[in-house]
Write an enzyme that holds these catalytic residues in place. Structure first.
Site, PDB file in Angstrom:
ATOM      1  N   VAL A 101       0.839  -1.206   0.000  1.00  0.00           N
ATOM      2  CA  VAL A 101       0.000   0.000   0.000  1.00  0.00           C
ATOM      3  C   VAL A 101       0.871   1.253   0.000  1.00  0.00           C
ATOM      4  O   VAL A 101       0.629   2.199  -0.756  1.00  0.00           O
ATOM      5  CB  VAL A 101      -0.960   0.003   1.212  1.00  0.00           C
ATOM      6  CG1 VAL A 101      -1.764   1.295   1.258  1.00  0.00           C
ATOM      7  CG2 VAL A 101      -1.884  -1.206   1.155  1.00  0.00           C
ATOM      8  N   LYS A 114      -7.163  -1.514  10.501  1.00  0.00           N
ATOM      9  CA  LYS A 114      -8.451  -1.809  11.148  1.00  0.00           C
ATOM     10  C   LYS A 114      -8.284  -2.335  12.566  1.00  0.00           C
ATOM     11  O   LYS A 114      -9.112  -2.090  13.430  1.00  0.00           O
ATOM     12  CB  LYS A 114      -9.272  -2.787  10.327  1.00  0.00           C
ATOM     13  CG  LYS A 114      -8.580  -4.093  10.066  1.00  0.00           C
ATOM     14  CD  LYS A 114      -8.966  -4.690   8.722  1.00  0.00           C
ATOM     15  CE  LYS A 114      -7.945  -5.709   8.286  1.00  0.00           C
ATOM     16  NZ  LYS A 114      -7.031  -5.268   7.268  1.00  0.00           N
ATOM     17  N   GLY A 147     -11.480  -1.401   1.715  1.00  0.00           N
ATOM     18  CA  GLY A 147     -10.541  -0.842   0.729  1.00  0.00           C
ATOM     19  C   GLY A 147     -11.050   0.353  -0.024  1.00  0.00           C
ATOM     20  O   GLY A 147     -11.252   1.437   0.547  1.00  0.00           O
ATOM     21  N   ILE A 192     -13.864   1.058  -1.338  1.00  0.00           N
ATOM     22  CA  ILE A 192     -15.264   1.477  -1.202  1.00  0.00           C
ATOM     23  C   ILE A 192     -15.346   2.574  -0.144  1.00  0.00           C
ATOM     24  O   ILE A 192     -14.978   2.342   0.998  1.00  0.00           O
ATOM     25  CB  ILE A 192     -16.157   0.276  -0.786  1.00  0.00           C
ATOM     26  CG1 ILE A 192     -15.983  -0.886  -1.760  1.00  0.00           C
ATOM     27  CG2 ILE A 192     -17.601   0.702  -0.667  1.00  0.00           C
ATOM     28  CD1 ILE A 192     -16.675  -2.172  -1.310  1.00  0.00           C
ATOM     29  N   GLY A 220      -1.911 -15.125  -3.688  1.00  0.00           N
ATOM     30  CA  GLY A 220      -1.595 -13.974  -2.835  1.00  0.00           C
ATOM     31  C   GLY A 220      -2.809 -13.338  -2.178  1.00  0.00           C
ATOM     32  O   GLY A 220      -2.709 -12.272  -1.581  1.00  0.00           O
ATOM     33  N   GLU A 231      -2.955 -15.232   3.462  1.00  0.00           N
ATOM     34  CA  GLU A 231      -1.653 -15.342   4.125  1.00  0.00           C
ATOM     35  C   GLU A 231      -1.297 -16.811   4.336  1.00  0.00           C
ATOM     36  O   GLU A 231      -2.165 -17.681   4.316  1.00  0.00           O
ATOM     37  CB  GLU A 231      -1.726 -14.684   5.520  1.00  0.00           C
ATOM     38  CG  GLU A 231      -2.228 -13.266   5.537  1.00  0.00           C
ATOM     39  CD  GLU A 231      -1.174 -12.271   5.067  1.00  0.00           C
ATOM     40  OE1 GLU A 231       0.032 -12.562   5.200  1.00  0.00           O
ATOM     41  OE2 GLU A 231      -1.559 -11.208   4.529  1.00  0.00           O
ATOM     42  N   LYS A 268     -13.717  -4.935  11.230  1.00  0.00           N
ATOM     43  CA  LYS A 268     -14.339  -3.989  10.307  1.00  0.00           C
ATOM     44  C   LYS A 268     -15.795  -3.720  10.683  1.00  0.00           C
ATOM     45  O   LYS A 268     -16.279  -2.587  10.609  1.00  0.00           O
ATOM     46  CB  LYS A 268     -14.256  -4.526   8.878  1.00  0.00           C
ATOM     47  CG  LYS A 268     -12.814  -4.548   8.343  1.00  0.00           C
ATOM     48  CD  LYS A 268     -12.718  -5.414   7.093  1.00  0.00           C
ATOM     49  CE  LYS A 268     -11.343  -5.351   6.446  1.00  0.00           C
ATOM     50  NZ  LYS A 268     -11.184  -6.385   5.403  1.00  0.00           N
TER      51      LYS A 268
END
Lengths: 431, 431
Positions: free
Chosen positions: B14, B103, B132, B134, B185, B188, B203
């Site tokens: 990011v 978060k 993300g 949105i 990907g 994890e 969230k």
């Protein structure tokens, strides 16, 4: 707690909802936003209708509101572009924040008003002008602000989406579905504005302006309504895996914009195809955030009033910035868009030919299409009744509108095979 | 043009996207928002990875960024709740705006940070922490701000939604789908955080906090993941007209909140059921704006960075207000929520019993359910293979969780008929 004084002009469905909402949500608003809103003055054609709702100055002259020096924020819910424009410009010249739900005003007179806004350091809010309760203006402007848009497309008119839904689900024909919409209050007595796509064109122009940062002329928005769609089209499209929707789209082709409103056969796999009844939705694609959709109620007193109130709160908050620093004005003055022509856009098409039932018809249609470089993807001809006109449905592979228009002109001229003007709608799998 | 100086801590996926986006979108940002953003300093574990992207101070010590007196806005992209909390609190104490995509930090330490924010007149942005790209935080807070919420519910984790999609569409079993997600990907190496629903719980707590204006304890969020869902459940649900989705929901029951995360059989007619692959969506219902949904990319470098950048621009803009007037701080300090218990909530249920194939099994199950006031809506038992365990699928009419738990405990204790723990998921037509 900081107080803001409001003046409301127009107290129809949305206005009455707004007045009650501000009264009832005082606690929510002060808890969430730390501000207090009070309605100082209202102007409406029939003051007697409002006087029971609230205790404040009420007259039938909008000038009283705009010239009240204690009013910080004016809300215009009159509609149209004549009085509403006078209200807006007087309001901005008096350095008051101007909030409106009026899509005609913003799409047609936006540039003039944004200029006045800048000169007078007074902002304009119009979240409620597009897609009612769906916060699409704020989302394009702020939430997706860092992005470059590829396109923004939407089902932006509840009336026509309701009519198309009823034609599909209840098997009504267009005029029956329109009558039902009128009976239920979803359509006006004169439905032109909705069914001819004008309302969608105004909203699409507003979205295009924000998404692409260019000023948009309404006369560059190619506009077509839903009146040519038959129940047969709707059912045939469904059988092919598509739903017919009235879609407004603004799309970048190179550095140019293509903006149009038209009925489209949209794949049942596309999320826009699932928006039914009077609901609205906006689907977008951007360079960083990818694709996304917002959907919800597109109209109605409370949803629209809620969007107006969200704007009041947002711009009340911003009044403090603006007075401190003109640089923080929201930017609305953009250079004019360049427009792509229909030659730049290709699409698959659904064609409905109404033909005489006789030999050679299909071969003549396919000959003309072929001569114009249009190749046929599928043909569907129902069992015909002798001496009755026959419907021939053809879907094409990709072609541009120019070649298509040339073909249909030639075919439709041939009165020995064609009884009615041929209808064509684009077919879209992915926008 | 007003300039804002940024400090970025953490330069993984990011962070690198954000650095490039700020560099590449300079013109868009200045055109749309009238501000100029420049990155003044970066801290990252491996400075060498970033040095090619941008020319600014780069170190491996976050304290350099937080203590740089020229930095206006700090962006934390480290993750976790220990270092990130130190960063956040130092940053707020230094009166810098704090932007995060974290978060865990907001859901677990939000209250402490919001208190620090208020004391130091420095704001916190966390749009990127939920769903993300949105813009749901801004939508709940501003666009729908005037509303009282009935509920907010979402598909908030791309990994688990991807796994469920692959189980359905490609007929994979859970472990195959998980492995595929890991290879691509999307998951994890240790997938616990995603597949056990913890990510969704964080969230959902953040959305509940904003929608209902109450502070939420994570230990009140009842949380269940997707590990018990079998391919058989998914296919059986589809045949019944439902899709299994991992749904986080926060819902008002009287004055109390019910917040939970669990797999739900959601009707194929509900828009949330159409959200596939790694996409996210949030569906809400409010008193004025009615129902609506936002959907789009839930994760990924660019979508998340775009949400972070939208926050940077929004809060940069607000810095001017805050310095002028503390009253305009966004309100985040709320009294604690009261929580509804599971007895307050009733639902239909899908039950999967794994039984020995012998006479009387169904009669025993239905006897126990009946004794607890649970009536059966449908029973589906596949053709059984002799001496193999048999699956019996039962859907119930409305019941509460307490009666259901009591029934299943009694049935599962009966080892002469039951071979495996019985699995139960709620069935939802409309949220």
């Amino acid at each position: 707690m900081k107080k803001f004084k409001l003046g409301i002009i127009g107290a129809g469905t949305v206005g009455s909802s707004l007045i009650q909402m501000i009264r009832n949500q005082k606690k929510t608003i002060s808890e969430k936003f730390g501000i207090e809103l009070s309605i100082l003055e209202i102007a409406t054609r029939t003051p007697s209708k409002v006087s029971g709702l609230i205790d404040c100055k009420i007259s039938d002259d909008w000038k009283n509101v705009v010239n009240n020096s204690d009013v910080d924020i004016v809300i215009e819910l009159v509609g149209g572009t004549t009085t509403a424009f006078e209200i807006a410009s007087s309001c901005l010249k008096n350095k008051k924040t101007f909030i409106t739900a009026n899509k005609a005003l913003i799409s047609e007179k936006g540039n003039e008003l944004f200029q006045l806004s800048l000169e007078n350091k007074a902002e304009i809010g119009y979240e409620a002008a597009v897609a009612g309760a769906i916060p699409i203006i704020r989302t394009i402007r702020n939430g997706l602000g860092p992005n470059d848009f590829e396109y923004v497309a939407g089902i932006l008119n509840g009336t026509t989406n309701f009519i198309l839904t009823k034609m599909e689900v209840d098997g009504l024909d267009y005029s029956e579905a329109l009558k039902l919409a009128q009976d239920l209050g979803f359509a006006e007595a004169d439905p032109t504005f909705d069914v001819e796509g004008i309302d969608v064109a105004q909203k699409t122009a507003i979205l295009a302006n924000l998404a692409f940062g260019r000023s948009i002329s309404m006369d560059k928005v190619s506009t077509r309504g839903i009146t040519e769609i038959s129940s047969h089209d709707i059912q045939s499209a469904l059988e092919m895996g598509y739903r017919i929707k009235l879609i407004g789209i603004a799309k970048k082709i190179g550095t140019k914009l293509l903006i149009n409103v038209q009925p489209v056969l949209i794949s049942l796999n596309h999320p826009l195809s699932a928006i039914m009844n009077e609901n609205n939705a906006v689907f977008y694609k951007t360079n960083f955030s990818g694709s996304g959709m917002l959907s919800g109620a597109g109209a109605g007193g409370n949803p629209t009033a809620s969007a107006v109130l969200a704007d009041i709160i947002y711009y009340a908050n911003r009044k403090e910035i603006i007075s401190a620093n003109i640089e923080f004005m929201e930017k609305n003055i953009f250079s004019s868009a360049e427009y792509a022509s229909s030659e730049d856009e290709s699409s698959r098409y659904y064609l409905r030919f109404t033909t005489f039932d006789k030999p050679g018809v299909l071969s003549e249609i396919s000959r003309v299409l072929g001569n114009n470089g249009i190749s046929i993807s599928s043909v569907l001809q129902d069992e015909s009744i002798e001496n009755e006109p026959t419907t021939v449905l053809i879907t094409t592979h990709n072609t541009n509108q120019v070649n298509l228009a040339k073909s249909l002109e030639e075919i439709d001229k041939n009165r020995s095979i064609i009884c009615e003007k041929t209808i064509a709608f684009p077919i879209i799998e992915n926008l």
